[in-house]
Design a protein around this motif. Structure first.
Motif, PDB file in Angstrom:
ATOM      1  N   ARG A  72       0.861  -1.172   0.000  1.00 18.24           N
ATOM      2  CA  ARG A  72       0.000   0.000   0.000  1.00 18.24           C
ATOM      3  C   ARG A  72       0.910   1.238   0.000  1.00 18.24           C
ATOM      4  N   ILE A  73       1.429   1.555  -1.185  1.00 15.42           N
ATOM      5  CA  ILE A  73       2.365   2.676  -1.319  1.00 15.42           C
ATOM      6  C   ILE A  73       1.588   3.931  -1.713  1.00 15.42           C
ATOM      7  N   ASP A  74       1.897   5.014  -1.037  1.00 18.84           N
ATOM      8  CA  ASP A  74       1.338   6.315  -1.399  1.00 18.84           C
ATOM      9  C   ASP A  74       2.220   6.906  -2.501  1.00 18.84           C
ATOM     10  N   TRP A  75       1.767   6.785  -3.756  1.00 21.69           N
ATOM     11  CA  TRP A  75       2.526   7.295  -4.896  1.00 21.69           C
ATOM     12  C   TRP A  75       2.136   8.742  -5.144  1.00 21.69           C
ATOM     13  N   GLN A  76       3.110   9.638  -5.115  1.00 21.73           N
ATOM     14  CA  GLN A  76       2.884  11.039  -5.448  1.00 21.73           C
ATOM     15  C   GLN A  76       3.785  11.385  -6.635  1.00 21.73           C
ATOM     16  N   VAL A  77       3.177  11.379  -7.820  1.00 21.98           N
ATOM     17  CA  VAL A  77       3.930  11.573  -9.059  1.00 21.98           C
ATOM     18  C   VAL A  77       3.395  12.801  -9.779  1.00 21.98           C
ATOM     19  N   LYS A  78       4.298  13.690 -10.139  1.00 23.14           N
ATOM     20  CA  LYS A  78       3.906  14.933 -10.796  1.00 23.14           C
ATOM     21  C   LYS A  78       4.650  15.097 -12.109  1.00 23.14           C
ATOM     22  N   GLY A  79       3.927  15.518 -13.178  1.00 21.88           N
ATOM     23  CA  GLY A  79       4.578  15.897 -14.424  1.00 21.88           C
ATOM     24  C   GLY A  79       4.461  14.910 -15.563  1.00 21.88           C
ATOM     25  N   LEU A  80       3.495  13.982 -15.503  1.00 17.47           N
ATOM     26  CA  LEU A  80       3.374  12.955 -16.545  1.00 17.47           C
ATOM     27  C   LEU A  80       2.451  13.345 -17.700  1.00 17.47           C
ATOM     28  N   THR A  81       1.774  14.461 -17.597  1.00 18.10           N
ATOM     29  CA  THR A  81       0.704  14.771 -18.559  1.00 18.10           C
ATOM     30  C   THR A  81       1.222  15.089 -19.958  1.00 18.10           C
ATOM     31  N   ARG A  82       2.462  15.540 -20.092  1.00 12.99           N
ATOM     32  CA  ARG A  82       2.973  15.964 -21.396  1.00 12.99           C
ATOM     33  C   ARG A  82       3.671  14.850 -22.165  1.00 12.99           C
ATOM     34  N   LEU A  83       3.662  13.652 -21.644  1.00 15.09           N
ATOM     35  CA  LEU A  83       4.418  12.558 -22.254  1.00 15.09           C
ATOM     36  C   LEU A  83       3.633  11.889 -23.382  1.00 15.09           C
ATOM     37  N   LYS A  84       4.382  11.339 -24.354  1.00 16.35           N
ATOM     38  CA  LYS A  84       3.773  10.670 -25.508  1.00 16.35           C
ATOM     39  C   LYS A  84       4.429   9.303 -25.711  1.00 16.35           C
ATOM     40  N   LYS A  85       3.621   8.337 -26.154  1.00 16.65           N
ATOM     41  CA  LYS A  85       4.138   6.981 -26.344  1.00 16.65           C
ATOM     42  C   LYS A  85       4.941   6.823 -27.630  1.00 16.65           C
ATOM     43  N   LYS A  86       4.768   7.741 -28.590  1.00 16.73           N
ATOM     44  CA  LYS A  86       5.466   7.605 -29.873  1.00 16.73           C
ATOM     45  C   LYS A  86       6.450   8.749 -30.074  1.00 16.73           C
ATOM     46  N   ASP A  87       7.327   8.919 -29.101  1.00 21.68           N
ATOM     47  CA  ASP A  87       8.340   9.961 -29.172  1.00 21.68           C
ATOM     48  C   ASP A  87       9.654   9.373 -28.666  1.00 21.68           C
ATOM     49  N   TRP A  88      10.751  10.048 -28.969  1.00 22.20           N
ATOM     50  CA  TRP A  88      12.062   9.640 -28.483  1.00 22.20           C
ATOM     51  C   TRP A  88      12.453  10.532 -27.313  1.00 22.20           C
ATOM     52  N   TYR A  89      12.938   9.911 -26.215  1.00 23.13           N
ATOM     53  CA  TYR A  89      13.308  10.672 -25.025  1.00 23.13           C
ATOM     54  C   TYR A  89      14.678  10.257 -24.510  1.00 23.13           C
ATOM     55  N   LEU A  90      15.359  11.215 -23.905  1.00 20.94           N
ATOM     56  CA  LEU A  90      16.492  10.924 -23.039  1.00 20.94           C
ATOM     57  C   LEU A  90      15.997  11.146 -21.623  1.00 20.94           C
ATOM     58  N   VAL A  91      16.090  10.119 -20.780  1.00 22.33           N
ATOM     59  CA  VAL A  91      15.609  10.187 -19.403  1.00 22.33           C
ATOM     60  C   VAL A  91      16.814  10.202 -18.467  1.00 22.33           C
ATOM     61  N   ILE A  92      16.889  11.206 -17.600  1.00 23.90           N
ATOM     62  CA  ILE A  92      17.972  11.290 -16.615  1.00 23.90           C
ATOM     63  C   ILE A  92      17.356  11.339 -15.222  1.00 23.90           C
ATOM     64  N   SER A  93      18.036  10.714 -14.271  1.00 25.33           N
ATOM     65  CA  SER A  93      17.465  10.613 -12.924  1.00 25.33           C
ATOM     66  C   SER A  93      18.572  10.497 -11.890  1.00 25.33           C
ATOM     67  N   ASN A  94      18.247  10.879 -10.650  1.00 24.42           N
ATOM     68  CA  ASN A  94      19.123  10.550  -9.533  1.00 24.42           C
ATOM     69  C   ASN A  94      18.992   9.061  -9.241  1.00 24.42           C
ATOM     70  N   HIS A  95      19.993   8.514  -8.540  1.00 16.33           N
ATOM     71  CA  HIS A  95      20.040   7.062  -8.339  1.00 16.33           C
ATOM     72  C   HIS A  95      20.426   6.760  -6.899  1.00 16.33           C
ATOM     73  N   GLN A  96      19.528   6.047  -6.196  1.00 16.53           N
ATOM     74  CA  GLN A  96      19.760   5.749  -4.784  1.00 16.53           C
ATOM     75  C   GLN A  96      19.684   4.266  -4.459  1.00 16.53           C
ATOM     76  N   SER A  97      18.947   3.495  -5.281  1.00 18.77           N
ATOM     77  CA  SER A  97      18.661   2.110  -4.944  1.00 18.77           C
ATOM     78  C   SER A  97      18.238   1.367  -6.212  1.00 18.77           C
ATOM     79  N   TRP A  98      18.335   0.036  -6.183  1.00 16.23           N
ATOM     80  CA  TRP A  98      17.784  -0.768  -7.279  1.00 16.23           C
ATOM     81  C   TRP A  98      16.282  -0.506  -7.435  1.00 16.23           C
ATOM     82  N   VAL A  99      15.643  -0.073  -6.369  1.00 14.60           N
ATOM     83  CA  VAL A  99      14.208   0.212  -6.409  1.00 14.60           C
ATOM     84  C   VAL A  99      13.906   1.316  -7.429  1.00 14.60           C
ATOM     85  N   ASP A 100      14.878   2.205  -7.661  1.00 10.55           N
ATOM     86  CA  ASP A 100      14.669   3.277  -8.639  1.00 10.55           C
ATOM     87  C   ASP A 100      14.207   2.723  -9.984  1.00 10.55           C
ATOM     88  N   ILE A 101      14.773   1.595 -10.399  1.00 11.12           N
ATOM     89  CA  ILE A 101      14.424   1.009 -11.695  1.00 11.12           C
ATOM     90  C   ILE A 101      12.975   0.553 -11.708  1.00 11.12           C
TER      91      ILE A 101
END
Length: 304
Positions: A72-101
């Motif tokens: 029962r995880i409280d997911w608080q995610v912001k900023g997904l509305t502008r994304l498209k399934k048929k586009d090319w992206y470079l995704v960069i992120s901070n990294h703290q744990s295997w859980v990040d993946i």
């Protein structure tokens, strides 16, 4: 929802679910990938790649259902509305744990093309997953130390050549190229050893994403900048699957790839300086954002 079960029971059952899902879907993944070698024609490869991505997406979807079943995880995610399934992206992120993946898979599943990670060469030996990553054309990189390259100068540039070959494979089907810019997971020891000027981040490494942008600039339309925060402390994989992770906050920022982000990082000193300044500024803003996210959240400050 089986959240009422004791944590050890949830962890064992959830792990079994991940294992069965991985084994069952790795087999068709590998068989489909082998067809690419038997029938190396562009039209066939494009079709088979779509099948491989469908299988991988199914694997990610089932993993997400597994997570929701036992946690029962409280997911608080912001900023997904502008994304498209048929586009090319470079995704960069901070990294703290295997859980990040797992977090990135869950929030981006079916919202953008499947994430393709640059992996250490040794990870190809991970049971089942290593073969699955190989089948999906995840690039396996071998990093050479400066001392090793001094003794073996003929290998200089080999890692960049592998990156170039990987990027070529990404050009015929929309993809999200994923890069943990710090190059390693955050720990207090690494933070102290680096004498990082950031509170919750390590130094960003510019070379990898600069090369990807230089190789795929005509295809990559946007950069997705992700900040992942764990208010209850950085979780292990066991914490995540056994229900000990109660809240995850993810902030997603999307911005276009600009002309000044594309250049010869390794031979143009002026561009290299400009690119590093941009990335360091981006990391300063991410560090500040993480502090703001966690300011009023209960967290174990000693783990940061």
């Amino acid at each position: 929802m089986l959240d009422f079960l004791p944590s050890p029971v949830k962890g064992v059952l959830s792990f079994i679910g991940y294992l069965i899902n991985t084994i069952c879907l790795t087999v068709p993944l590998i068989l489909t990938a082998l067809l690419k070698f038997v029938l190396p024609f562009k039209g066939v490869i494009v079709l088979l790649d779509k099948i491989l991505i469908w299988l991988a997406t199914l694997w990610i979807t089932i993993n997400g259902m597994n997570c929701d079943l036992f946690n029962r995880i409280d997911w608080q995610v912001k900023g997904l509305t502008r994304l498209k399934k048929k586009d090319w992206y470079l995704v960069i992120s901070n990294h703290q744990s295997w859980v990040d993946i797992l977090v990135l898979h869950k929030i981006f599943n079916r919202k953008i093309p499947m994430l393709k990670f640059f992996l250490k060469k040794e990870l190809i030996w991970v049971p089942f997953l290593g073969l699955a990553w190989w089948a999906l054309d995840f690039p396996f990189m071998k990093r050479y130390s400066k001392k090793f390259l001094d003794a073996n100068p003929h290998l200089k540039g080999k890692d960049l050549e592998n990156t170039r070959k990987a990027c070529e494979k990404f050009k015929h089907t929309p993809v999200s190229v994923m890069n943990f810019v710090e190059g390693t997971r955050f720990t207090p020891e690494k933070h102290e050893r680096q004498k990082s000027p950031f509170y919750r981040l390590l130094f960003p490494r510019a070379g990898g994403i600069a090369f990807v942008l230089g190789s795929m600039g005509e295809y990559l339309n946007n950069i997705i900048n992700v900040a992942i925060a764990y208010p209850g402390g950085i979780p292990t994989f066991w914490d995540y699957i056994s229900g000990k992770t109660k809240k995850i906050i993810v902030d997603v920022d999307v911005f276009p790839v600009k002309e000044q982000m594309i250049g010869d990082y390794f031979n143009n000193d002026r561009f290299k300086q400009q690119f590093c300044e941009w990335l360091n500024q981006t990391w300063q803003e991410k560090d500040k954002k993480l502090e703001e996210i966690l300011l009023f959240e209960p967290t174990d400050r000693s783990s940061a």
